[in-house]
Design a protein around this motif. Structure first.
Motif, mmCIF file in Angstrom:
data_model
loop_
_atom_site.group_PDB
_atom_site.id
_atom_site.type_symbol
_atom_site.label_atom_id
_atom_site.label_comp_id
_atom_site.label_asym_id
_atom_site.label_seq_id
_atom_site.Cartn_x
_atom_site.Cartn_y
_atom_site.Cartn_z
ATOM 1 N N LYS A 266 0.837 -1.202 0.000
ATOM 2 C CA LYS A 266 0.000 0.000 0.000
ATOM 3 C C LYS A 266 0.870 1.250 0.000
ATOM 4 N N GLU A 267 0.417 2.264 -0.713
ATOM 5 C CA GLU A 267 1.037 3.584 -0.655
ATOM 6 C C GLU A 267 0.128 4.459 0.189
ATOM 7 N N VAL A 268 0.686 5.011 1.269
ATOM 8 C CA VAL A 268 -0.125 5.721 2.266
ATOM 9 C C VAL A 268 0.390 7.145 2.439
ATOM 10 N N SER A 269 -0.550 8.069 2.641
ATOM 11 C CA SER A 269 -0.183 9.462 2.922
ATOM 12 C C SER A 269 -1.098 9.992 4.023
ATOM 13 N N ALA A 270 -0.684 11.113 4.616
ATOM 14 C CA ALA A 270 -1.487 11.765 5.656
ATOM 15 C C ALA A 270 -1.447 13.265 5.389
ATOM 16 N N ARG A 271 -2.573 13.933 5.630
ATOM 17 C CA ARG A 271 -2.619 15.379 5.463
ATOM 18 C C ARG A 271 -3.589 15.989 6.461
ATOM 19 N N PRO A 272 -3.234 17.164 7.004
ATOM 20 C CA PRO A 272 -4.148 17.822 7.939
ATOM 21 C C PRO A 272 -5.276 18.522 7.194
ATOM 22 N N GLY A 273 -6.462 18.473 7.783
ATOM 23 C CA GLY A 273 -7.582 19.240 7.252
ATOM 24 C C GLY A 273 -7.589 20.607 7.910
ATOM 25 N N LEU A 274 -8.339 21.540 7.363
ATOM 26 C CA LEU A 274 -8.521 22.889 7.912
ATOM 27 C C LEU A 274 -7.256 23.740 7.886
ATOM 28 N N ILE A 275 -6.177 23.253 7.271
ATOM 29 C CA ILE A 275 -4.908 23.982 7.210
ATOM 30 C C ILE A 275 -4.582 24.217 5.733
ATOM 31 N N ALA A 276 -4.218 25.453 5.390
ATOM 32 C CA ALA A 276 -3.862 25.767 4.008
ATOM 33 C C ALA A 276 -2.694 24.894 3.552
ATOM 34 N N SER A 277 -2.690 24.536 2.282
ATOM 35 C CA SER A 277 -1.663 23.621 1.772
ATOM 36 C C SER A 277 -0.247 24.174 1.887
ATOM 37 N N ASP A 278 -0.086 25.497 1.918
ATOM 38 C CA ASP A 278 1.263 26.063 2.055
ATOM 39 C C ASP A 278 1.696 26.195 3.521
ATOM 40 N N ALA A 279 0.864 25.727 4.469
ATOM 41 C CA ALA A 279 1.178 25.844 5.896
ATOM 42 C C ALA A 279 1.539 24.497 6.533
ATOM 43 N N TRP A 280 1.754 23.467 5.710
ATOM 44 C CA TRP A 280 2.158 22.171 6.255
ATOM 45 C C TRP A 280 3.030 21.426 5.250
ATOM 46 N N VAL A 281 3.842 20.514 5.796
ATOM 47 C CA VAL A 281 4.728 19.675 4.997
ATOM 48 C C VAL A 281 4.641 18.265 5.558
ATOM 49 N N SER A 282 4.677 17.276 4.665
ATOM 50 C CA SER A 282 4.679 15.871 5.075
ATOM 51 C C SER A 282 6.021 15.256 4.720
ATOM 52 N N ARG A 283 6.601 14.540 5.705
ATOM 53 C CA ARG A 283 7.876 13.846 5.483
ATOM 54 C C ARG A 283 7.731 12.410 5.914
ATOM 55 N N PRO A 284 7.789 11.425 5.058
ATOM 56 C CA PRO A 284 7.757 11.561 3.606
ATOM 57 C C PRO A 284 6.352 11.925 3.128
ATOM 58 N N LEU A 285 6.251 12.285 1.872
ATOM 59 C CA LEU A 285 4.952 12.630 1.293
ATOM 60 C C LEU A 285 4.069 11.378 1.190
ATOM 61 N N VAL A 286 4.667 10.266 0.771
ATOM 62 C CA VAL A 286 3.970 8.978 0.652
ATOM 63 C C VAL A 286 4.912 7.887 1.146
ATOM 64 N N VAL A 287 4.361 6.912 1.884
ATOM 65 C CA VAL A 287 5.154 5.741 2.271
ATOM 66 C C VAL A 287 4.586 4.508 1.585
ATOM 67 N N SER A 288 5.483 3.634 1.122
ATOM 68 C CA SER A 288 5.074 2.349 0.556
ATOM 69 C C SER A 288 5.262 1.296 1.628
ATOM 70 N N LEU A 289 4.192 0.590 1.951
ATOM 71 C CA LEU A 289 4.226 -0.394 3.033
ATOM 72 C C LEU A 289 3.916 -1.795 2.502
ATOM 73 N N PHE A 290 4.810 -2.729 2.820
ATOM 74 C CA PHE A 290 4.540 -4.136 2.540
ATOM 75 C C PHE A 290 3.544 -4.643 3.584
ATOM 76 N N PRO A 291 2.886 -5.749 3.339
ATOM 77 C CA PRO A 291 1.953 -6.301 4.332
ATOM 78 C C PRO A 291 2.629 -6.473 5.693
ATOM 79 N N GLY A 292 1.978 -5.976 6.750
ATOM 80 C CA GLY A 292 2.489 -6.083 8.109
ATOM 81 C C GLY A 292 3.503 -5.005 8.486
ATOM 82 N N GLU A 293 3.935 -4.194 7.545
ATOM 83 C CA GLU A 293 4.947 -3.172 7.807
ATOM 84 C C GLU A 293 4.324 -1.911 8.422
ATOM 85 N N THR A 294 5.123 -1.236 9.270
ATOM 86 C CA THR A 294 4.696 -0.010 9.952
ATOM 87 C C THR A 294 5.683 1.114 9.637
ATOM 88 N N ALA A 295 5.185 2.353 9.513
ATOM 89 C CA ALA A 295 6.055 3.501 9.258
ATOM 90 C C ALA A 295 5.445 4.749 9.891
#
Length: 159
Positions: free
Chosen positions: A32-61
């Motif tokens: 799975k490719e997973v991402s997270a983003r805050p709601g109610l916050i303008a897109s230029d007011a937050w950064v995600s590190r990493p932007l997307v994570v690729s997870l194998f079955p059973g993997e955590t990040a």
């Protein structure tokens, strides 16, 4: 897909970056490719590190979200939704409780600035609250030229 915040409560100041860490786990049979983003916050007011994570079955990040709350954010507890997505779209929402520190930013203007002569006059006092909480204001006026006769006006209001 499972997701959780590493903390449920956060403290922040407006315009000062702080971070929220989202822990995601793939409990499915496929990658799975997973991402997270805050709601109610303008897109230029937050950064995600990493932007997307690729997870194998059973993997955590961990996904680190760095947020900068705008000046207009009210003091006190604010609830910020954190949307979790995979390659197919939204899979859930977590809620971060952020305790925003109060700050005061008051301006006062008086019109007219100078009065010459006469025994009576009127002034207009304007106060503006640019802080993030209601603030009490007290205005006192006096005649500095007369020690015997000082007139005082007191007014208190919340902005």
């Amino acid at each position: 897909m499972r997701a959780r915040l590493t903390s449920q409560q956060y403290s922040a100041f407006v315009n000062v970056p702080f971070e929220i860490i989202v822990q995601v786990q793939n409990d499915e049979e496929t990658i799975k490719e997973v991402s997270a983003r805050p709601g109610l916050i303008a897109s230029d007011a937050w950064v995600s590190r990493p932007l997307v994570v690729s997870l194998f079955p059973g993997e955590t990040a961990d996904i680190q979200l760095e947020l900068r709350l705008p000046r207009e954010t009210p003091a006190g507890v604010n609830r910020i939704p954190i949307e979790i997505r995979d390659e197919n779209g939204p899979v859930g929402t977590l809620t971060a409780e952020v305790n925003v520190a109060p700050f005061d930013d008051l301006t006062v203007s008086v019109s007219p600035k100078v009065v010459v002569g006469g025994s009576k006059t009127s002034f207009v006092v304007t106060t503006t609250n640019r802080g993030n909480r209601p603030t009490g204001v007290s205005v006192t006026a006096g005649d500095a030229r007369s020690e015997e006769h000082t007139s005082e006006l007191q007014s208190r209001q919340y902005l």
